[in-house]
Design a protein around this motif. Structure first.
Motif, PDB file in Angstrom:
ATOM      1  N   SER A   9       0.617  -1.375  -8.331  1.00  0.00           N
ATOM      2  CA  SER A   9       1.364  -0.666  -9.359  1.00  0.00           C
ATOM      3  C   SER A   9       2.250   0.418  -8.788  1.00  0.00           C
ATOM      4  CB  SER A   9       0.392  -0.025 -10.353  1.00  0.00           C
ATOM      5  OG  SER A   9      -0.377   0.957  -9.701  1.00  0.00           O
ATOM      6  N   GLY A  10       2.145   0.670  -7.501  1.00  0.00           N
ATOM      7  CA  GLY A  10       2.885   1.782  -6.916  1.00  0.00           C
ATOM      8  C   GLY A  10       2.074   3.045  -6.942  1.00  0.00           C
ATOM      9  N   ALA A  11       0.786   2.973  -7.258  1.00  0.00           N
ATOM     10  CA  ALA A  11      -0.022   4.172  -7.369  1.00  0.00           C
ATOM     11  C   ALA A  11      -0.514   4.688  -6.041  1.00  0.00           C
ATOM     12  CB  ALA A  11      -1.224   3.895  -8.280  1.00  0.00           C
ATOM     13  N   THR A  45       9.724  -4.377 -11.395  1.00  0.00           N
ATOM     14  CA  THR A  45       9.725  -2.943 -11.686  1.00  0.00           C
ATOM     15  C   THR A  45       9.890  -2.692 -13.179  1.00  0.00           C
ATOM     16  OG1 THR A  45      10.636  -2.463  -9.491  1.00  0.00           O
ATOM     17  CG2 THR A  45      10.865  -0.765 -11.173  1.00  0.00           C
ATOM     18  N   VAL A  46      10.780  -3.433 -13.833  1.00  0.00           N
ATOM     19  CA  VAL A  46      10.952  -3.281 -15.287  1.00  0.00           C
ATOM     20  C   VAL A  46       9.672  -3.671 -16.011  1.00  0.00           C
ATOM     21  CG1 VAL A  46      12.157  -4.235 -17.299  1.00  0.00           C
ATOM     22  CG2 VAL A  46      13.457  -3.535 -15.280  1.00  0.00           C
ATOM     23  N   GLY A  47       9.006  -4.733 -15.563  1.00  0.00           N
ATOM     24  CA  GLY A  47       7.734  -5.101 -16.169  1.00  0.00           C
ATOM     25  C   GLY A  47       6.704  -4.003 -16.052  1.00  0.00           C
ATOM     26  N   HIS A  75       0.821  -1.208   0.000  1.00  0.00           N
ATOM     27  CA  HIS A  75       0.000   0.000   0.000  1.00  0.00           C
ATOM     28  C   HIS A  75       0.856   1.258   0.000  1.00  0.00           C
ATOM     29  CE1 HIS A  75       1.016  -0.471   4.257  1.00  0.00           C
ATOM     30  NE2 HIS A  75       0.704   0.808   4.427  1.00  0.00           N
ATOM     31  N   VAL A  76       2.156   1.113   0.286  1.00  0.00           N
ATOM     32  CA  VAL A  76       3.057   2.262   0.290  1.00  0.00           C
ATOM     33  C   VAL A  76       3.744   2.418  -1.064  1.00  0.00           C
ATOM     34  CG1 VAL A  76       5.103   3.303   1.364  1.00  0.00           C
ATOM     35  CG2 VAL A  76       3.453   2.035   2.763  1.00  0.00           C
ATOM     36  N   SER A  77       4.385   1.337  -1.541  1.00  0.00           N
ATOM     37  CA  SER A  77       5.241   1.444  -2.728  1.00  0.00           C
ATOM     38  C   SER A  77       4.722   0.681  -3.936  1.00  0.00           C
ATOM     39  CB  SER A  77       6.642   0.914  -2.399  1.00  0.00           C
ATOM     40  OG  SER A  77       6.607  -0.479  -2.131  1.00  0.00           O
ATOM     41  N   GLY A  78       3.762  -0.196  -3.739  1.00  0.00           N
ATOM     42  CA  GLY A  78       3.346  -1.081  -4.818  1.00  0.00           C
ATOM     43  C   GLY A  78       3.844  -2.487  -4.614  1.00  0.00           C
ATOM     44  N   GLY A  79       4.836  -2.680  -3.733  1.00  0.00           N
ATOM     45  CA  GLY A  79       5.282  -4.022  -3.374  1.00  0.00           C
ATOM     46  C   GLY A  79       6.014  -4.768  -4.458  1.00  0.00           C
ATOM     47  N   HIS A  80       6.956  -4.117  -5.153  1.00  0.00           N
ATOM     48  CA  HIS A  80       7.703  -4.808  -6.201  1.00  0.00           C
ATOM     49  C   HIS A  80       8.762  -5.734  -5.610  1.00  0.00           C
ATOM     50  CE1 HIS A  80       6.751  -1.386  -9.305  1.00  0.00           C
ATOM     51  NE2 HIS A  80       5.679  -1.845  -8.685  1.00  0.00           N
TER      52      HIS A  80
END
Length: 324
Positions: free
Chosen positions: A188-190, A86-88, A75-80
């Motif tokens: 998605s990091g949104a 991240t590249v995807g 919920h903070v960063s998108g959890g990659h």
């Protein structure tokens, strides 16, 4: 004179207002700490357990760590927590290039910190004479450093395939939750805040995928499908690991790029939300709203009358959390 919406609200036709997005530094901290958790679990479990008496396979432990990290920090960063993911997202149109580069740097930093902690613990154990040799047992390798003597070509293909599958599951989980009304992007990091059931469903899907693929990867040569984890273990292993590291950095990124481009071609890259900063991109099947048109006119005017002010505004948006 047109007016701007407040910075903490970003609305689109048919979507509810988004909550305030975390700034860049909190997101990078979440990515670094989440990657540290994954590296500590993924490398620590096989390092410190006796295989014959281990109650939990290392691959399953690593998959559960991915699920836990996503539930805690997505919920903070998108959890990659993985440069391949991240590249995807970058090639699927879900994150800006600048933010993607910062995420990857944070992931590598978090992974190295986790591996350093494990290495320090190994140095304190009297029964382990050579800590680097111990790290060799959990480090990815091919040819003579593979359990089944897998050649370079086989390892390359498996790393690419595994990374593509992981990224596809990640992007597909976010798309599925967005389509069901849970939110625009779940991971998605949104910075959206979908319901807890949606977050848990996507986290479990990604964690189980990791667990299955890591079980396969371990039987071939400790394949991690994660460049951050590969670098973290190679740095503290013997010299051969550094010589073979390029495979485990490049191959998963290629697989992730393929998955990201496929999702973009499906129209799933935007997942119902326009990503600022991607020229020519708009929401799939949705005309621009009057607010978007006005914003575009103002950006054009800013470019003509005040390029310095426009660039400053874009930089501020990036660090405030809008540059995704």
């Amino acid at each position: 004179m047109s007016t701007h919406a407040p910075d903490h609200v970003d609305t689109l036709p048919g979507h509810a207002a988004e909550p305030h997005r975390p700034g860049l530094l909190p997101r990078l901290g979440a990515e670094a700490f989440g990657t540290l958790i994954i590296v500590v679990a993924g490398l620590g479990v096989p390092l410190f357990t006796i295989p014959d008496s281990s109650p939990l396979p290392a691959a399953l432990a690593a998959g559960l760590a991915v699920t836990a990290a996503m539930l805690a920090f997505a919920h903070v960063s998108g959890g990659h927590f993985n440069p391949a993911i991240t590249v995807g997202h970058l090639l699927a149109g879900r994150i800006r290039a600048g933010a993607a580069a910062a995420y990857i740097a944070a992931q590598f930093a978090g992974g190295l910190a986790g591996a350093l902690a494990l290495f320090g613990i190994l140095r304190t154990l009297p029964g382990i004479a050579d800590s680097r040799t111990a790290f060799d047992t959990v480090t990815a390798g091919f040819a003579e450093h593979s359990i089944i003597q897998a050649p370079l070509a086989a390892v390359l293909l498996l790393e690419m395939l595994g990374a593509a599958i992981i990224v596809a599951v990640f992007l597909g989980s976010a798309r599925s939750d967005a389509a069901s009304g849970a939110g625009n992007h779940v991971y998605s990091g949104a910075g959206n805040a979908p319901d807890s059931g949606s977050r848990a469903g996507a986290a479990v899907a990604v964690g189980l995928t990791f667990a299955v693929l890591l079980q396969l990867g371990q039987s071939v040569g400790n394949l991690p499908f994660n460049p951050a984890r590969a670098l973290s273990s190679a740095v503290f292993s013997s010299g051969w690991a550094a010589a073979q590291l390029w495979v485990f950095l490049a191959a998963p990124l290629v697989g992730a790029a393929i998955a990201g481009l496929v999702f973009r071609s499906f129209g799933a890259g935007a997942a119902g939300r326009h990503v600022p900063g991607l020229a020519g991109e708009s929401t799939e099947g949705e005309a621009n709203s009057p607010e978007q048109a006005t914003d575009g006119d103002e950006r054009a005017a800013a470019g003509a009358d005040g390029p310095k002010e426009a660039r400053a505004s874009e930089a501020q948006e990036f660090f405030d959390g809008k540059g995704r």
